[in-house]
Write a protein that holds these residues in place. Structure first.
Motif, PDB file in Angstrom:
ATOM      1  N   LEU A   3      10.092   9.697  -5.775  1.00 57.82           N
ATOM      2  CA  LEU A   3      11.468  10.121  -5.468  1.00 57.82           C
ATOM      3  C   LEU A   3      11.653  11.626  -5.558  1.00 57.82           C
ATOM      4  N   HIS A   4      10.941  12.290  -6.460  1.00 55.53           N
ATOM      5  CA  HIS A   4      11.095  13.742  -6.638  1.00 55.53           C
ATOM      6  C   HIS A   4      10.427  14.557  -5.527  1.00 55.53           C
ATOM      7  N   LEU A   5       9.718  13.887  -4.619  1.00 54.91           N
ATOM      8  CA  LEU A   5       9.029  14.567  -3.512  1.00 54.91           C
ATOM      9  C   LEU A   5       9.787  14.434  -2.201  1.00 54.91           C
ATOM     10  N   ARG A   6      10.898  13.711  -2.202  1.00 55.08           N
ATOM     11  CA  ARG A   6      11.567  13.330  -0.959  1.00 55.08           C
ATOM     12  C   ARG A   6      13.031  13.743  -0.962  1.00 55.08           C
ATOM     13  N   ASN A   7      13.371  14.670  -0.085  1.00 56.79           N
ATOM     14  CA  ASN A   7      14.768  15.111   0.002  1.00 56.79           C
ATOM     15  C   ASN A   7      15.704  13.992   0.441  1.00 56.79           C
ATOM     16  N   PHE A   8      15.218  13.052   1.262  1.00 53.38           N
ATOM     17  CA  PHE A   8      16.095  11.964   1.709  1.00 53.38           C
ATOM     18  C   PHE A   8      16.525  11.078   0.543  1.00 53.38           C
ATOM     19  N   THR A   9      15.803  11.153  -0.566  1.00 52.94           N
ATOM     20  CA  THR A   9      16.187  10.460  -1.795  1.00 52.94           C
ATOM     21  C   THR A   9      16.980  11.385  -2.713  1.00 52.94           C
ATOM     22  N   LEU A  10      16.517  12.609  -2.855  1.00 55.10           N
ATOM     23  CA  LEU A  10      17.136  13.553  -3.791  1.00 55.10           C
ATOM     24  C   LEU A  10      18.543  13.979  -3.370  1.00 55.10           C
ATOM     25  N   VAL A  11      18.788  14.159  -2.072  1.00 50.11           N
ATOM     26  CA  VAL A  11      20.112  14.626  -1.628  1.00 50.11           C
ATOM     27  C   VAL A  11      21.204  13.606  -1.964  1.00 50.11           C
ATOM     28  N   PRO A  12      21.053  12.316  -1.588  1.00 48.28           N
ATOM     29  CA  PRO A  12      22.100  11.360  -1.994  1.00 48.28           C
ATOM     30  C   PRO A  12      22.170  11.155  -3.512  1.00 48.28           C
ATOM     31  N   LEU A  13      21.034  11.214  -4.199  1.00 50.72           N
ATOM     32  CA  LEU A  13      21.041  11.126  -5.658  1.00 50.72           C
ATOM     33  C   LEU A  13      21.836  12.287  -6.259  1.00 50.72           C
ATOM     34  N   ASN A  14      21.634  13.472  -5.713  1.00 56.19           N
ATOM     35  CA  ASN A  14      22.315  14.662  -6.207  1.00 56.19           C
ATOM     36  C   ASN A  14      23.828  14.563  -5.997  1.00 56.19           C
ATOM     37  N   GLU A  15      24.242  13.886  -4.934  1.00 59.55           N
ATOM     38  CA  GLU A  15      25.673  13.671  -4.712  1.00 59.55           C
ATOM     39  C   GLU A  15      26.268  12.799  -5.816  1.00 59.55           C
ATOM     40  N   LEU A  16      25.547  11.733  -6.190  1.00 56.06           N
ATOM     41  CA  LEU A  16      26.068  10.775  -7.164  1.00 56.06           C
ATOM     42  C   LEU A  16      25.873  11.212  -8.611  1.00 56.06           C
ATOM     43  N   MET A  17      24.741  11.819  -8.912  1.00 55.44           N
ATOM     44  CA  MET A  17      24.389  12.034 -10.323  1.00 55.44           C
ATOM     45  C   MET A  17      23.537  13.287 -10.523  1.00 55.44           C
TER      46      MET A  17
END
Length: 163
Positions: free
Chosen positions: A123-137
């Motif tokens: 997950l820490h290598l993928r912006n498509f995961t990190l961007v929505p995660l960053n929105e929520l938490m």
């Protein structure tokens, strides 16, 4: 009595009407897994790890559930199938799909079995995961890497543009 666990689930797909598939998936998750507390915006990105013309849509949802991780994983796989996911066991690597569901986090748990790795190992290598995660938490501390989601996004080696 079981304790509620907070599951963070990544939804992804690029085949068919992905937004409708996500809506159906929200309904399925709330019926089969637990209460869907909140979801990020839906983000668009290019494929990761392979090439395709059709962009992917991704979203992160937070679910409260009394179920254990293996049961949630089983139900997520069933929800993928119900919503049209067909796994090509002959294909190597990544491929286009109608729906993909990944458990990113479960509370602050660390699970490393043959069936399941939590937190999600890439997950820490993928912006498509990190961007929505960053929105929520954005302040959430990754239990293994001991860095906030905001910092993981800043340090991400992925240069993909997520819209």
């Amino acid at each position: 009595m079981q304790h509620l666990k907070k599951y963070i689930i990544l939804l992804g797909g690029n085949i068919g009407d992905v937004l409708n598939t996500f809506q159906a998936t929200h309904n399925d998750m709330s019926q089969e897994i637990g209460k869907v507390i909140r979801c990020s915006s839906v983000y668009q990105s290019q494929s990761w790890g392979f090439s395709t013309e059709t962009p992917f849509l991704n979203q992160v949802c937070e679910i409260d559930s009394e179920l254990d991780a293996n049961e949630v994983m089983k139900r997520l796989l069933r929800i993928e199938e119900k919503n049209g996911r067909k796994r090509d066991l002959q294909a190597e690597g990544y491929q286009s799909r109608r729906l993909d569901l990944d458990i990113l986090f479960i509370n602050d748990e660390i699970i490393n079995t043959t069936q399941l790795t939590v937190p999600h190992p890439r997950l820490h290598l993928r912006n498509f995961t990190l961007v929505p995660l960053n929105e929520l938490m954005p302040e959430y501390l990754h239990p293994v890497l001991k860095k906030s989601i905001r910092d993981l996004l800043k340090e991400s080696p992925d240069n993909a543009i997520i819209t």
